[in-house]
Write a protein that holds these residues in place. Structure first.
Motif, short mmCIF file in Angstrom:
data_model
loop_
_atom_site.label_atom_id
_atom_site.label_comp_id
_atom_site.label_asym_id
_atom_site.label_seq_id
_atom_site.Cartn_x
_atom_site.Cartn_y
_atom_site.Cartn_z
N ASP A 1 0.85 -1.19 0.00
CA ASP A 1 0.00 0.00 0.00
C ASP A 1 0.88 1.24 0.00
N PHE A 2 1.07 1.84 -1.18
CA PHE A 2 1.90 3.04 -1.30
C PHE A 2 1.02 4.27 -1.48
N LEU A 3 1.29 5.28 -0.67
CA LEU A 3 0.71 6.60 -0.85
C LEU A 3 1.78 7.46 -1.52
N VAL A 4 1.44 8.08 -2.66
CA VAL A 4 2.40 8.86 -3.43
C VAL A 4 1.90 10.30 -3.55
N ASP A 5 2.79 11.24 -3.31
CA ASP A 5 2.44 12.65 -3.49
C ASP A 5 2.06 12.90 -4.94
N ARG A 6 1.02 13.70 -5.17
CA ARG A 6 0.51 13.89 -6.53
C ARG A 6 1.56 14.46 -7.48
N ARG A 7 2.46 15.30 -6.95
CA ARG A 7 3.50 15.85 -7.82
C ARG A 7 4.50 14.79 -8.25
N SER A 8 4.62 13.73 -7.47
CA SER A 8 5.54 12.65 -7.81
C SER A 8 4.89 11.56 -8.66
N LEU A 9 3.56 11.65 -8.83
CA LEU A 9 2.85 10.55 -9.48
C LEU A 9 3.33 10.27 -10.90
N PRO A 10 3.49 11.27 -11.79
CA PRO A 10 3.92 10.94 -13.16
C PRO A 10 5.24 10.16 -13.20
N GLN A 11 6.20 10.57 -12.38
CA GLN A 11 7.48 9.88 -12.37
C GLN A 11 7.36 8.49 -11.74
N ALA A 12 6.51 8.37 -10.72
CA ALA A 12 6.29 7.06 -10.11
C ALA A 12 5.69 6.08 -11.10
N LEU A 13 4.73 6.55 -11.90
CA LEU A 13 4.11 5.68 -12.90
C LEU A 13 5.11 5.29 -13.98
N THR A 14 6.01 6.19 -14.33
CA THR A 14 7.05 5.87 -15.31
C THR A 14 7.96 4.76 -14.78
N ILE A 15 8.34 4.86 -13.51
CA ILE A 15 9.19 3.84 -12.91
C ILE A 15 8.49 2.49 -12.88
N LEU A 16 7.22 2.48 -12.50
CA LEU A 16 6.45 1.23 -12.48
C LEU A 16 6.44 0.59 -13.87
N ALA A 17 6.22 1.40 -14.89
CA ALA A 17 6.19 0.87 -16.26
C ALA A 17 7.56 0.33 -16.66
N GLN A 18 8.62 1.02 -16.31
CA GLN A 18 9.98 0.58 -16.65
C GLN A 18 10.32 -0.75 -15.99
N LEU A 19 9.77 -1.00 -14.82
CA LEU A 19 10.03 -2.25 -14.11
C LEU A 19 9.05 -3.36 -14.49
N GLY A 20 8.21 -3.10 -15.48
CA GLY A 20 7.32 -4.15 -15.98
C GLY A 20 5.99 -4.27 -15.26
N PHE A 21 5.65 -3.30 -14.42
CA PHE A 21 4.35 -3.34 -13.76
C PHE A 21 3.25 -2.99 -14.76
N LYS A 22 2.09 -3.61 -14.58
CA LYS A 22 0.94 -3.38 -15.47
C LYS A 22 -0.27 -2.97 -14.65
N ALA A 23 -0.98 -1.96 -15.16
CA ALA A 23 -2.16 -1.44 -14.45
C ALA A 23 -3.34 -2.38 -14.60
N ALA A 24 -4.16 -2.46 -13.54
CA ALA A 24 -5.35 -3.32 -13.56
C ALA A 24 -6.50 -2.61 -12.88
N ASP A 25 -7.72 -3.03 -13.24
CA ASP A 25 -8.95 -2.47 -12.66
C ASP A 25 -9.87 -3.61 -12.26
N ALA A 26 -10.89 -3.27 -11.49
CA ALA A 26 -11.96 -4.23 -11.21
C ALA A 26 -12.84 -4.35 -12.45
N ARG A 27 -13.17 -5.58 -12.83
CA ARG A 27 -14.05 -5.75 -13.99
C ARG A 27 -15.47 -5.33 -13.65
N TRP A 28 -15.93 -5.73 -12.47
CA TRP A 28 -17.27 -5.36 -12.02
C TRP A 28 -17.15 -4.37 -10.89
N GLY A 29 -18.00 -3.37 -10.87
CA GLY A 29 -17.99 -2.41 -9.78
C GLY A 29 -17.34 -1.10 -10.16
#
Length: 509
Positions: free
Chosen positions: A53-81
């Motif tokens: 459970d990571f809380l990220v400052d909004r100003r750091s969010l774009p760079q955090a998402l870039t790092i996640l992508a570089q390390l092979g992380f993939k975004a997911a959502d709930a199918r229902w709800g």
């Protein structure tokens, strides 16, 4: 089409685990973040057993998402709800353990009731500024977490649905409350409470802390929860009517999920995919299909199908029943059918016209093509909704290849029977041409000698001449339009082969 050969990975991108790599990258980039809740279970989270459970400052969010992508992380959502804003889910494949690491990413403290995230609390600065390092990870300090934990718990005690959960977890809640107070964190928690959430006074907060730290009655907790929720009314996400609608939406989502097979309610933002395992017999298809379904099915919405043996449809069921009855009533015909079936095992398993006896075989081949097309069309619709479809075998358009068209048109013969046979051959070919290619293909390869050893180890399920023919047929399989195709060497140990499969699939999703 991208083709790669995956064997047991020798040179890992990181010498440490994926969690260590993520934390190191966040620190190098000076991302403002913290692991902000359930830190009592941090060891399990860093091992991939539960989510981070990571809380990220909004100003750091774009760079955090870039790092996640570089390390092979993939975004997911709930199918229902619902998909609450400010909350994201990312999954990455750990290169050492081959476990999926779940990063639960927050930019706001949207929490409270478990099912509808009922309150937007003003705790971002408190949680991000009051931190200490644990193996280089920024972790929220116990006084700040105690404030958050206590407020969260008493929002839950004021929810009828959440009561069903927290009542069963009384011992676990008590353990965490005592753990958060172990370093005399209460005085500092009072100071943080006065600064960040003055609507909750110290007396009420202390009563709440004492109540969850002791074996008090559930009724007392409910009464305190009513007071806490009244004080926090300005931070509620929903109006009273909006909250009712949120729970109605939750109920409808649960109905949708339970109408079908019981599966996980998570899909990748990149979309679903049809993943096909192809290869000769004794290459390990069934084992790898089952393991892949189990692995991905622990997190995502997954369906496993067998396209080599599709279920009959309302169109083909009468045909298959009729052909079965004909074979039983006419033993001679059944014998000829068996000979023709055995002919399928020779190199290039095309079926050639042999007179009247060829018509039942041709009709059965068309029915099989229809059922395969129908099954794959249905699963493609599921993939369009985000599901991951794991296929044991997959048809191609190559005449004579495994799980592919069988009927060779008779071009040098004449007569009514020939015309009927040729019509069925054209129909079969047209049905296979309508089958779309899979998104990911894993071609399983093993030497014929190893396949024979495996076949003998399972009491010789297949005749060796049949096995040889099936290996030749599998080499002819191809499907134009497949985006990712990998050759998996199943001569490796089962563990190494499974690791190769996981790497290939995850890199393509």
């Amino acid at each position: 089409m991208l083709k790669e050969t995956f064997v047991m990975q020798q040179d890992l991108i990181w010498s440490a685990s994926l969690v260590d790599a993520l934390v190191a990258a966040f620190n190098r980039a000076e991302i403002v973040y913290s692991h902000w809740k359930s830190n009592i279970d941090l060891a399990q989270a860093t091992a991939g057993e539960i989510d981070l459970d990571f809380l990220v400052d909004r100003r750091s969010l774009p760079q955090a998402l870039t790092i996640l992508a570089q390390l092979g992380f993939k975004a997911a959502d709930a199918r229902w709800g619902t998909h609450p804003p400010s909350i994201c889910h990312y999954y990455g494949l750990d290169p050492e353990s081959k476990q999926l690491i779940h990063v639960h990413l927050f930019t706001r403290v949207l929490t409270g009731e478990s099912f509808v995230k009922s309150h937007l609390l003003p705790f971002e600065a408190m949680l991000l500024e009051n931190v200490y390092p644990v193996n280089q990870m920024r972790v929220t300090a116990k006084p700040a977490e105690l404030v958050l934990f206590t407020v969260r718990m008493f929002i839950k005690y004021g929810s009828l649905l959440d009561l069903l959960i927290v009542a069963r977890k009384a011992k676990q809640i008590k353990k965490e409350a005592l753990w958060l107070q172990a370093e005399n964190s209460l005085p500092e928690a009072f100071a943080l409470l006065r600064h960040y959430c003055p609507v909750i006074d110290e007396k009420l907060f202390l009563a709440c802390v004492e109540t969850i730290s002791q074996n008090t009655s559930l009724w007392r907790r409910i009464r305190l929860a009513r007071k806490v929720r009244q004080r926090l009314s300005v931070y509620t996400k929903h109006s009273p009517s909006g909250r009712a609608l949120a729970y109605l939406d939750l109920c409808w989502s649960e109905v949708q999920r339970r109408l079908g097979p019981k599966r996980k309610n998570r899909v990748l933002q990149g979309g679903g995919a049809v993943i096909a395992f192809v290869g000769a017999d004794a290459t390990g298809k069934s084992t790898l299909v089952a393991e892949t379904g189990r692995w991905l099915g622990e997190v995502f919405t997954v369906a496993v199908i067998h396209t080599g043996k599709p279920p009959s449809s309302w169109v083909t069921a009468p045909i298959n029943l009729l052909l079965t009855l004909v074979r039983r009533r006419l033993p001679a015909q059944g014998s000829r059918d068996k000979e023709q079936h055995n002919a399928e095992t020779v190199p290039g398993a095309q079926h050639h016209f042999r007179g009247l006896a060829s018509l039942p075989y041709a009709l059965r081949s068309v029915a099989l093509a229809w059922d395969r097309r129908r099954l794959i069309a249905r699963t493609r619709r599921q993939a369009a909704k985000g599901e991951l479809i794991i296929c044991d075998r997959y048809p191609s358009r190559t005449l004579g290849a495994m799980d592919s068209p069988r009927l060779e048109p008779a071009t040098h013969q004449r007569g009514t029977l020939v015309k009927l046979y040729n019509y069925l051959a054209r129909l079969e070919s047209a049905l296979y041409r309508q089958i779309p290619p899979p998104d990911i293909v894993l071609r399983l390869h093993v030497s014929l000698e190893t396949a024979k050893k495996r076949n003998r180890a399972r009491n010789g399920q297949d005749d060796e001449s049949y096995l040889e023919a099936r290996h030749r047929q599998s080499r002819e399989w191809q499907m134009v339009g497949t985006r990712y195709e990998y050759v998996i060497n199943t001569e490796q140990t089962l563990e190494a082969t499974i690791d190769s499969v996981k790497e290939a699939i995850w890199s393509s999703l």
